[in-house]
Design a protein around this motif. Structure first.
Motif, PDB file in Angstrom:
ATOM      1  N   VAL A 221      34.808   9.547 -30.105  1.00  0.00           N
ATOM      2  CA  VAL A 221      34.142   8.426 -29.451  1.00  0.00           C
ATOM      3  C   VAL A 221      33.805   8.857 -28.030  1.00  0.00           C
ATOM      4  O   VAL A 221      34.649   9.433 -27.333  1.00  0.00           O
ATOM      5  CB  VAL A 221      35.034   7.169 -29.437  1.00  0.00           C
ATOM      6  N   PHE A 222      32.597   8.564 -27.593  1.00  0.00           N
ATOM      7  CA  PHE A 222      32.114   8.965 -26.280  1.00  0.00           C
ATOM      8  C   PHE A 222      31.872   7.721 -25.427  1.00  0.00           C
ATOM      9  O   PHE A 222      31.093   6.845 -25.821  1.00  0.00           O
ATOM     10  CB  PHE A 222      30.807   9.749 -26.406  1.00  0.00           C
ATOM     11  N   SER A 223      32.528   7.640 -24.287  1.00  0.00           N
ATOM     12  CA  SER A 223      32.269   6.582 -23.309  1.00  0.00           C
ATOM     13  C   SER A 223      31.611   7.263 -22.116  1.00  0.00           C
ATOM     14  O   SER A 223      32.282   7.918 -21.313  1.00  0.00           O
ATOM     15  CB  SER A 223      33.570   5.889 -22.881  1.00  0.00           C
ATOM     16  N   VAL A 224      30.297   7.120 -22.014  1.00  0.00           N
ATOM     17  CA  VAL A 224      29.507   7.936 -21.089  1.00  0.00           C
ATOM     18  C   VAL A 224      29.155   7.153 -19.832  1.00  0.00           C
ATOM     19  O   VAL A 224      28.621   6.044 -19.911  1.00  0.00           O
ATOM     20  CB  VAL A 224      28.214   8.427 -21.777  1.00  0.00           C
ATOM     21  N   GLN A 225      29.448   7.747 -18.679  1.00  0.00           N
ATOM     22  CA  GLN A 225      29.029   7.168 -17.408  1.00  0.00           C
ATOM     23  C   GLN A 225      27.521   7.321 -17.252  1.00  0.00           C
ATOM     24  O   GLN A 225      26.955   8.368 -17.551  1.00  0.00           O
ATOM     25  CB  GLN A 225      29.732   7.882 -16.247  1.00  0.00           C
ATOM     26  N   ALA A 226      26.881   6.260 -16.791  1.00  0.00           N
ATOM     27  CA  ALA A 226      25.431   6.301 -16.635  1.00  0.00           C
ATOM     28  C   ALA A 226      25.031   7.394 -15.647  1.00  0.00           C
ATOM     29  O   ALA A 226      25.710   7.630 -14.650  1.00  0.00           O
ATOM     30  CB  ALA A 226      24.918   4.945 -16.146  1.00  0.00           C
TER      31      ALA A 226
END
Length: 381
Positions: free
Chosen positions: A205-210
């Motif tokens: 799962v990837f939680s990507v910072q804008a």
């Protein structure tokens, strides 16, 4: 001094960038300049550049002076450029050379060695004006090839792997987070213009910072995923029959999924099959990268394995058992093709094989037979 060296000093007799020009501004100027040379440069890009130039007088002054330096670079004769190439190759082999202090005084009668003269010139003009980036840019007449080479060097690179039955939480330098499921291998590389993850196998799962200026790419088998800021999952298990493609599911934000040509770089084929997913949608692709229709995310969410759950809906028993085996040994085996083809539905804890053994005879027409090395799932007679 050799003729080529004297011509370099003559051609490069442009004033340096203002002393208050920060490294950040220098890189912005270089970025704008190089992008402006590309065929993809648009009217909107030009308008954005003009707005940036008008925002601060220092922006315009730095950009104009870089243009002057660039014209001087293009005017350097071919033999002088060749000398620079040789000297920069020498510097690359001895990284400390370009960072050394000014050379020690030499007797007036001593003829300066070409490398020493060029190093002195680089310190006098290149380093004050564009730092180490400009030293790399000088390796070609137009500089674009060298700029691309410089951009291609990662500023951060790390490989991560979770063991069988293990989950791994990783925080990246920009604050983005990865959650690796069991038996997952991936590599992370951050470049100056993009962030990139190569998922070799497993799921995460990837939680990507804008970061609009540094898009985030995930390359997984035949599929590439591009985002700016979002949370999504990617699964790629090429060795698992029935699940050997790629699956992408979005929890927040938006991602673009395309088939790629398998090259290691960031270029993703912009083909008709490209699909854009929003929150609550998922898509899968076969091993060749052909995208199937977009589907809604299952009720349990994009990655139930984060809560130690795996779900099956009318899944062949052999495929379900192989999924369990990704997390640890079940001690179960199937030899009868008819039993392997039986369909299983339900939600399980992948680490709880005891419950699986109890449930199977009630969920399917099977029995567990003790054999050498474990239990075999056989048809109920």
């Amino acid at each position: 001094m050799p003729a080529s060296d004297s011509r370099i000093d003559h051609e490069m007799n442009a004033s340096p960038l203002p002393p208050d020009n920060t490294a950040g501004l220098r890189l912005q100027v270089l970025d704008w300049f190089v992008r402006r040379q590309r065929e993809s440069w648009s009217t909107a890009d030009e308008q954005a550049l003009q707005q940036w130039l008008a925002a601060d007088a220092a922006h315009r002054a730095a950009y104009v002076q870089w243009e002057q330096h660039w014209r001087a670079i293009d005017a350097v004769p071919a033999d002088a450029i060749a000398q620079l190439r040789r000297n920069l190759a020498h510097d690359k082999a001895q990284p400390s050379a370009t960072a050394a202090a000014a050379p020690s005084p030499r007797p007036a009668a001593a003829a300066p060695a070409p490398a020493a003269a060029l190093s002195a010139w680089r310190r006098r003009w290149l380093l004050p004006s564009l730092g180490m980036a400009a030293a790399v840019v000088m390796t070609s007449g137009t500089g674009l090839l060298a700029w691309q080479h410089w951009q291609a060097q990662p500023v951060f690179k790390q490989a991560y792997a979770s063991q069988r039955g293990q989950q791994l939480q990783v925080q990246l330098p920009d604050g983005s987070e990865l959650r690796l499921d069991t038996a997952t291998r991936l590599e992370v590389a951050y470049y100056r213009d993009r962030r990139e993850v190569l998922l070799h196998e497993g799921q995460a799962v990837f939680s990507v910072q804008a970061g609009p200026q540094r898009p985030f790419h995930v390359l997984s088998g035949p599929v590439g995923i591009t985002v700016v800021g979002t949370r999504f999952s990617v699964r790629y298990t090429p060795g698992l029959a029935g699940s050997d493609g790629v699956r992408v599911a979005v929890e927040e934000g938006k991602v673009r999924v395309v088939r790629r040509d398998g090259a290691p770089g960031p270029a993703l084929a912009q083909i008709a099959e490209a699909q854009t997913l929003v929150a609550g949608q998922q898509i899968s692709a076969n091993p060749e990268g052909s995208l199937r229709p977009i589907q809604p995310v299952a009720a349990e969410g994009i990655a139930a394995w984060r809560e130690h759950r795996i779900s099956f809906v009318n899944t062949p028993l052999a495929q379900a058992l192989a999924e369990f085996e990704r997390y640890g040994s079940t001690g179960l085996a199937i030899s009868d093709p008819a039993v392997a083809a039986l369909r299983l539905s339900g939600t399980f804890d992948p680490s709880d094989t005891q419950t699986l053994r109890k449930v199977l005879p009630h969920a399917l027409p099977v029995r567990l037979q003790q054999v050498a090395g474990g239990l075999e799932i056989r048809a109920l007679r």
